[in-house]
Design a protein around this motif. Structure first.
Motif, PDB file in Angstrom:
ATOM      1  N   HIS A 162       0.875  -1.172   0.000  1.00  0.00           N
ATOM      2  CA  HIS A 162       0.000   0.000   0.000  1.00  0.00           C
ATOM      3  C   HIS A 162       0.917   1.228   0.000  1.00  0.00           C
ATOM      4  CE1 HIS A 162      -2.942   2.913   1.611  1.00  0.00           C
ATOM      5  NE2 HIS A 162      -3.754   2.211   0.827  1.00  0.00           N
ATOM      6  N   LYS A 163       1.020   1.882  -1.146  1.00  0.00           N
ATOM      7  CA  LYS A 163       2.025   2.942  -1.318  1.00  0.00           C
ATOM      8  C   LYS A 163       1.898   4.075  -0.308  1.00  0.00           C
ATOM      9  CE  LYS A 163       3.271   2.056  -6.039  1.00  0.00           C
ATOM     10  NZ  LYS A 163       2.367   1.418  -6.922  1.00  0.00           N
ATOM     11  N   SER A 164       0.680   4.576  -0.081  1.00  0.00           N
ATOM     12  CA  SER A 164       0.537   5.732   0.807  1.00  0.00           C
ATOM     13  C   SER A 164       0.827   5.387   2.272  1.00  0.00           C
ATOM     14  CB  SER A 164      -0.847   6.364   0.673  1.00  0.00           C
ATOM     15  OG  SER A 164      -1.849   5.469   1.090  1.00  0.00           O
ATOM     16  N   THR A 165       0.776   4.112   2.625  1.00  0.00           N
ATOM     17  CA  THR A 165       1.083   3.688   3.994  1.00  0.00           C
ATOM     18  C   THR A 165       2.525   3.212   4.135  1.00  0.00           C
ATOM     19  OG1 THR A 165      -1.195   2.938   4.255  1.00  0.00           O
ATOM     20  CG2 THR A 165       0.397   2.124   5.853  1.00  0.00           C
ATOM     21  N   MET A 166       2.974   2.396   3.189  1.00  0.00           N
ATOM     22  CA  MET A 166       4.273   1.732   3.307  1.00  0.00           C
ATOM     23  C   MET A 166       5.441   2.477   2.660  1.00  0.00           C
ATOM     24  SD  MET A 166       3.902  -1.130   5.009  1.00  0.00           S
ATOM     25  CE  MET A 166       5.295  -2.131   4.580  1.00  0.00           C
ATOM     26  N   LEU A 167       5.152   3.479   1.798  1.00  0.00           N
ATOM     27  CA  LEU A 167       6.247   4.088   1.033  1.00  0.00           C
ATOM     28  C   LEU A 167       6.257   5.608   1.014  1.00  0.00           C
ATOM     29  CD1 LEU A 167       5.914   1.698  -2.032  1.00  0.00           C
ATOM     30  CD2 LEU A 167       7.676   1.586  -0.258  1.00  0.00           C
ATOM     31  N   THR A 168       5.103   6.247   0.905  1.00  0.00           N
ATOM     32  CA  THR A 168       5.076   7.690   0.647  1.00  0.00           C
ATOM     33  C   THR A 168       4.410   8.514   1.743  1.00  0.00           C
ATOM     34  OG1 THR A 168       2.984   7.570  -0.579  1.00  0.00           O
ATOM     35  CG2 THR A 168       5.031   7.269  -1.851  1.00  0.00           C
ATOM     36  N   SER A 169       4.229   7.938   2.908  1.00  0.00           N
ATOM     37  CA  SER A 169       3.583   8.646   4.010  1.00  0.00           C
ATOM     38  C   SER A 169       4.454   9.815   4.482  1.00  0.00           C
ATOM     39  CB  SER A 169       3.347   7.691   5.183  1.00  0.00           C
ATOM     40  OG  SER A 169       2.813   8.387   6.287  1.00  0.00           O
ATOM     41  N   THR A 170       3.820  10.900   4.885  1.00  0.00           N
ATOM     42  CA  THR A 170       4.579  12.034   5.435  1.00  0.00           C
ATOM     43  C   THR A 170       4.762  11.896   6.945  1.00  0.00           C
ATOM     44  OG1 THR A 170       2.542  13.318   5.644  1.00  0.00           O
ATOM     45  CG2 THR A 170       3.849  13.640   3.634  1.00  0.00           C
ATOM     46  N   LYS A 171       4.126  10.881   7.547  1.00  0.00           N
ATOM     47  CA  LYS A 171       4.240  10.663   8.985  1.00  0.00           C
ATOM     48  C   LYS A 171       4.773   9.260   9.250  1.00  0.00           C
ATOM     49  CE  LYS A 171       1.750  11.162  13.246  1.00  0.00           C
ATOM     50  NZ  LYS A 171       1.068  10.270  14.037  1.00  0.00           N
TER      51      LYS A 171
END
Length: 145
Positions: free
Chosen positions: A101-110
């Motif tokens: 899951h890109k927004s959770t595992m790779l590109t999150s700002t937090k």
């Protein structure tokens, strides 16, 4: 944590992706060994003591950066704002991140300790890495792959 005064970034680096074949894994220790053409003595010497125990794919799948490694950044080394979608496309092999899951595992700002294999926050900030002189213009996120 930050160097004072800050260190200068390293000189421009040329990335030579074709000089070394895929590594072999030691079944006992798990270490990866890279073998270069013996004619390239500089690369052979550099690889002599380089034996990581995880592939880039394994690092990402373990949540090693709390999901933030490929977040949007503004680099003080290059003075460029980087978009995660472009960076992922240009930096990693699709198989390494397939199913993540890109927004959770790779590109999150937090940073999310829950996705880190060991449930801890580790590592330094981009500012710390840049002020230490560890970030080159060829790889503004740093290097793990």
């Amino acid at each position: 944590m930050y160097k004072d005064p800050p260190a200068l970034p390293p000189p421009h680096i040329t990335i030579e992706s074709k000089l070394v074949k895929e590594p072999k894994r030691n079944k006992t220790t798990g270490e990866l060994t890279f073998v270069a053409d013996q004619d390239n003595k500089e690369i052979v010497k550099a690889l002599k003591d380089f034996h990581p125990n995880r592939t880039p794919e394994e690092v990402l799948r373990a949540g090693s950066f709390g999901g933030t490694y490929f977040r949007p950044i503004s680099s003080t080394v290059t003075n460029i704002h980087y978009n995660p979608t472009s960076v992922l496309k240009d930096t990693v092999q699709p198989a390494w991140i397939d199913g993540l899951h890109k927004s959770t595992m790779l590109t999150s700002t937090k940073y999310n300790t829950a996705i880190n294999k060991y449930k801890v926050k580790c590592g330094g900030s981009l500012g710390m890495w840049e002020s230490s002189g560890w970030i080159a213009d060829s790889d503004p996120y740093g290097w793990f792959q």
